[in-house]
Design an enzyme around this catalytic site. Sequence first.
Site, short mmCIF file in Angstrom:
data_model
loop_
_atom_site.label_atom_id
_atom_site.label_comp_id
_atom_site.label_asym_id
_atom_site.label_seq_id
_atom_site.Cartn_x
_atom_site.Cartn_y
_atom_site.Cartn_z
N THR A 14 23.02 -10.99 5.45
CA THR A 14 21.56 -11.01 5.42
C THR A 14 20.91 -9.73 5.91
O THR A 14 19.84 -9.30 5.57
CB THR A 14 21.24 -12.12 6.54
OG1 THR A 14 22.08 -13.25 6.10
CG2 THR A 14 19.82 -12.58 6.33
N ARG A 19 35.29 -13.24 9.09
CA ARG A 19 33.91 -12.93 8.46
C ARG A 19 32.66 -14.13 9.02
O ARG A 19 33.25 -15.07 9.04
CB ARG A 19 33.99 -12.58 7.13
CG ARG A 19 33.72 -13.73 6.07
CD ARG A 19 32.02 -13.60 5.64
NE ARG A 19 31.92 -12.68 4.41
CZ ARG A 19 31.17 -11.61 4.44
NH1 ARG A 19 30.48 -11.35 5.58
NH2 ARG A 19 30.81 -10.88 3.28
N SER A 58 -13.74 9.80 10.32
CA SER A 58 -14.06 8.53 10.79
C SER A 58 -15.10 8.01 10.23
O SER A 58 -16.32 8.49 9.64
CB SER A 58 -14.42 8.96 12.52
OG SER A 58 -15.39 8.08 12.81
N ARG A 109 0.77 -1.12 -0.12
CA ARG A 109 0.12 -0.18 0.06
C ARG A 109 0.77 1.36 -0.09
O ARG A 109 0.58 2.37 -0.51
CB ARG A 109 -0.82 -0.01 1.10
CG ARG A 109 -0.34 0.05 2.39
CD ARG A 109 -1.66 0.05 3.54
NE ARG A 109 -2.25 1.20 3.80
CZ ARG A 109 -3.63 1.29 3.80
NH1 ARG A 109 -4.25 0.43 3.43
NH2 ARG A 109 -4.01 2.55 3.98
N TYR A 110 2.12 1.29 0.60
CA TYR A 110 2.87 2.39 0.83
C TYR A 110 3.98 2.64 -0.53
O TYR A 110 4.79 3.37 -0.55
CB TYR A 110 3.68 2.67 2.16
CG TYR A 110 2.77 2.32 2.99
CD1 TYR A 110 1.73 3.38 3.29
CD2 TYR A 110 3.02 1.44 4.14
CE1 TYR A 110 0.64 3.17 4.33
CE2 TYR A 110 2.55 1.41 5.21
CZ TYR A 110 1.24 2.14 5.30
OH TYR A 110 0.30 1.98 6.56
N HIS A 170 25.53 -18.63 -4.96
CA HIS A 170 26.42 -17.85 -4.37
C HIS A 170 26.26 -16.43 -5.39
O HIS A 170 26.27 -16.24 -6.33
CB HIS A 170 27.88 -18.03 -4.74
CG HIS A 170 28.91 -17.20 -3.81
ND1 HIS A 170 29.05 -16.02 -4.33
CD2 HIS A 170 29.83 -17.42 -2.91
CE1 HIS A 170 29.84 -15.28 -3.36
NE2 HIS A 170 30.47 -16.35 -2.44
N GLN A 204 38.30 -9.73 6.41
CA GLN A 204 37.58 -9.89 4.96
C GLN A 204 36.51 -8.84 4.68
O GLN A 204 36.46 -8.29 3.70
CB GLN A 204 36.78 -11.09 4.89
CG GLN A 204 36.11 -11.30 3.56
CD GLN A 204 35.63 -12.76 3.24
OE1 GLN A 204 34.55 -13.03 3.34
NE2 GLN A 204 36.54 -13.78 3.11
N ASN A 243 0.43 7.95 11.25
CA ASN A 243 1.00 7.14 10.56
C ASN A 243 2.69 7.60 10.62
O ASN A 243 3.24 6.40 10.67
CB ASN A 243 0.79 7.20 9.00
CG ASN A 243 1.24 6.39 7.98
OD1 ASN A 243 2.46 6.32 7.76
ND2 ASN A 243 0.65 5.38 7.29
N HIS A 302 4.83 19.99 31.49
CA HIS A 302 4.01 19.17 32.43
C HIS A 302 2.71 18.96 32.05
O HIS A 302 1.94 18.29 32.75
CB HIS A 302 4.09 19.27 33.69
CG HIS A 302 5.74 19.05 34.32
ND1 HIS A 302 6.61 17.96 34.51
CD2 HIS A 302 6.58 20.27 34.58
CE1 HIS A 302 7.83 18.37 34.94
NE2 HIS A 302 7.67 19.82 34.76
N THR A 334 37.93 -10.83 -3.05
CA THR A 334 36.67 -11.82 -2.45
C THR A 334 35.18 -10.98 -2.48
O THR A 334 35.16 -9.75 -2.98
CB THR A 334 37.19 -11.93 -1.06
OG1 THR A 334 36.27 -12.68 -0.51
CG2 THR A 334 36.80 -10.49 -0.41
O1 LIG Z 1 34.39 -14.38 -1.52
C1 LIG Z 1 33.72 -15.32 -0.83
O2 LIG Z 1 32.80 -15.81 -1.34
C2 LIG Z 1 34.63 -15.74 0.29
C3 LIG Z 1 33.63 -16.59 1.41
N1 LIG Z 1 32.87 -15.42 1.77
C4 LIG Z 1 31.51 -15.15 1.53
N2 LIG Z 1 31.57 -13.47 1.34
C5 LIG Z 1 30.41 -13.16 0.88
N3 LIG Z 1 29.35 -13.92 0.49
C6 LIG Z 1 29.54 -15.16 0.56
C7 LIG Z 1 30.49 -15.79 1.06
N4 LIG Z 1 30.31 -17.09 1.25
C8 LIG Z 1 29.05 -17.31 0.67
N5 LIG Z 1 28.50 -16.13 0.38
C9 LIG Z 1 27.14 -15.63 -0.39
O3 LIG Z 1 26.54 -14.86 0.28
C10 LIG Z 1 25.11 -15.10 0.22
C11 LIG Z 1 24.35 -14.93 1.52
O4 LIG Z 1 22.90 -14.75 1.22
P1 LIG Z 1 22.03 -14.16 2.14
O5 LIG Z 1 22.00 -14.96 3.53
O6 LIG Z 1 20.80 -14.42 1.71
O7 LIG Z 1 22.60 -12.70 2.19
C12 LIG Z 1 24.96 -16.36 -0.50
O8 LIG Z 1 24.69 -16.08 -1.90
C13 LIG Z 1 26.36 -16.96 -0.37
O9 LIG Z 1 26.59 -18.07 -1.38
C14 LIG Z 1 34.46 -16.94 2.53
O10 LIG Z 1 34.59 -18.37 2.52
O11 LIG Z 1 35.36 -16.50 3.31
#
Ligand SMILES: O=C(O)C[C@H](Nc1ncnc2c1ncn2[C@@H]1O[C@H](COP(=O)(O)O)[C@@H](O)[C@H]1O)C(=O)O
Length: 460
Positions: free
Chosen positions: A339, A333, A293, A15-16, A90, A245, A307, A169, A120
């Site tokens: 997420t 990491r 109302s 709705r928004y 991934h 990382q 709201n 107050h 990475t």
């Molecule tokens: O460069 C890398 O991938 C290195 C790896 N670390 C990771 N770094 C970043 N992403 C990664 C990592 N590992 C998994 N995934 C992928 O992240 C996604 C997570 O999905 P969600 O929980 O929905 O956010 C989901 O798509 C995952 O597959 C490590 O082993 O340190």
Amino acid sequence: MSALSPQPLSPLDGRYASAVSELGEFLSEAGLNRARIQVEVEWLIYLTDHSLFGSTPIELEKQRQLRQLAPNFGDDEVAELGALESTTKHDVKAVEYYVRRRLSELGLNDIAELTHFAATSEDINNLSYALVIRDAVTEVWLPAFRAVIDELRAQAVQYRDDAMLARTHGQPATPTTMGKELAVTVYRLERIRKQVEAAEYLGKFSGATGTFAAHLSADGDLDWQAVSREFVTSLGLTWNPLTTQIESHDWQAELYSQVAHGNRILHNLCTDVWTYISLGYFTQIPVAGATGSSTMPHKINPIKFENAEANLELSSALLDSLAQTLVTSRLQRDLTDSTTQRNVGVALGHSLLALSNITAGLGQISLNRELLAEDLDTNWEVLAEAIQTVVRAEITAGRSSITDPYALLKELTRGKRIGADDLAAFVDGLDIGDAAKQRLLALTPHTYVGISSALVEHIL
Ligand SMILES: O=C(O)C[C@H](Nc1ncnc2c1ncn2[C@@H]1O[C@H](COP(=O)(O)O)[C@@H](O)[C@H]1O)C(=O)O
């Protein structure tokens, strides 16, 4: 079996949606993936422009076409990337494959192995998030925040001389002006605006554990820190040289705390304006065709402010959660940040929705000057403070023999209704100098507002 197709679970997408969809441009999954493509492409162009590993600069037309991949990332491309991810499981690897496909189409297979080179996933992710959050904040959230401040400032100026009974107050207290009260909020919001405008967007680009180990194994002579800094800053971000990382996300925590603080100031504004409406100080301008109302036809409910209040609470709760959780990651990491960050748009979206409702709500109220005046006229006892203060000054100056001015005034006014005549008679009988007496006799609840009007200058 439901007759419905899959429905948006979040009201922000339901709705928004029309009020917040601008944010989706940056903070949706597609927005994030578009930024990831941009970062992968820029890294490829950087590496080849610097002729690393014997590569040669990509010809300009092909660079242009590569740079078009991000802006051209539309519905079909989202579906293609989705299909890739359903295989890779991934998300960033899927982006790499997506870019490799485009390289192949452009006849650039010879540099395919430079895609995502030494990176990475977080190297791509953190830069992408910094870009989309920066753009969402500067292009969408801040303009909406400024619109609220501008409207409030205009009303603060408009009402700077409109005396109003204060209610510390909830009880009648030393008068102020409506404009001065709104100006207080503007002053507070301006501090937040400046802080958010000065936010830093940090980026790291240093490999799997932030050590450049992979980079050095490919070329031990290159100053990879300089490369990293140059690349990160070329994207308009601030270089973070020392991380695990992951980028440590401290800048995000700072930003979300500032926005949540702004939300809370706005929440205070909403509940105050709601109360002023309830007291009758603000009249709501009826919207043609709208229902107040469902059962009480006379009513106009302050729904925009209510709201906004609710959405500010939701936004702050999410922003607080983001600020708390993003600054921790186990060892080098964990994936909680991946997420969590997917909800940055939701957190800012609830705030944006509130901002749009506040601007709309402020545009639908007008000051009821008659009621403000009436209220002041029935509360002359608020002048007791002035009388007491003048008597103290007169005692000190040796012009009065009164011994306990506070007790004297308390006796006259506490919990009582007294009118102009009662007060005038009382002042007339006071043992104080003539000039002071005349000053007090000239005072009314309407004029006992100090320098309220002049204080509004602080927001101009
Ligand atoms: O460069 C890398 O991938 C290195 C790896 N670390 C990771 N770094 C970043 N992403 C990664 C990592 N590992 C998994 N995934 C992928 O992240 C996604 C997570 O999905 P969600 O929980 O929905 O956010 C989901 O798509 C995952 O597959 C490590 O082993 O340190």
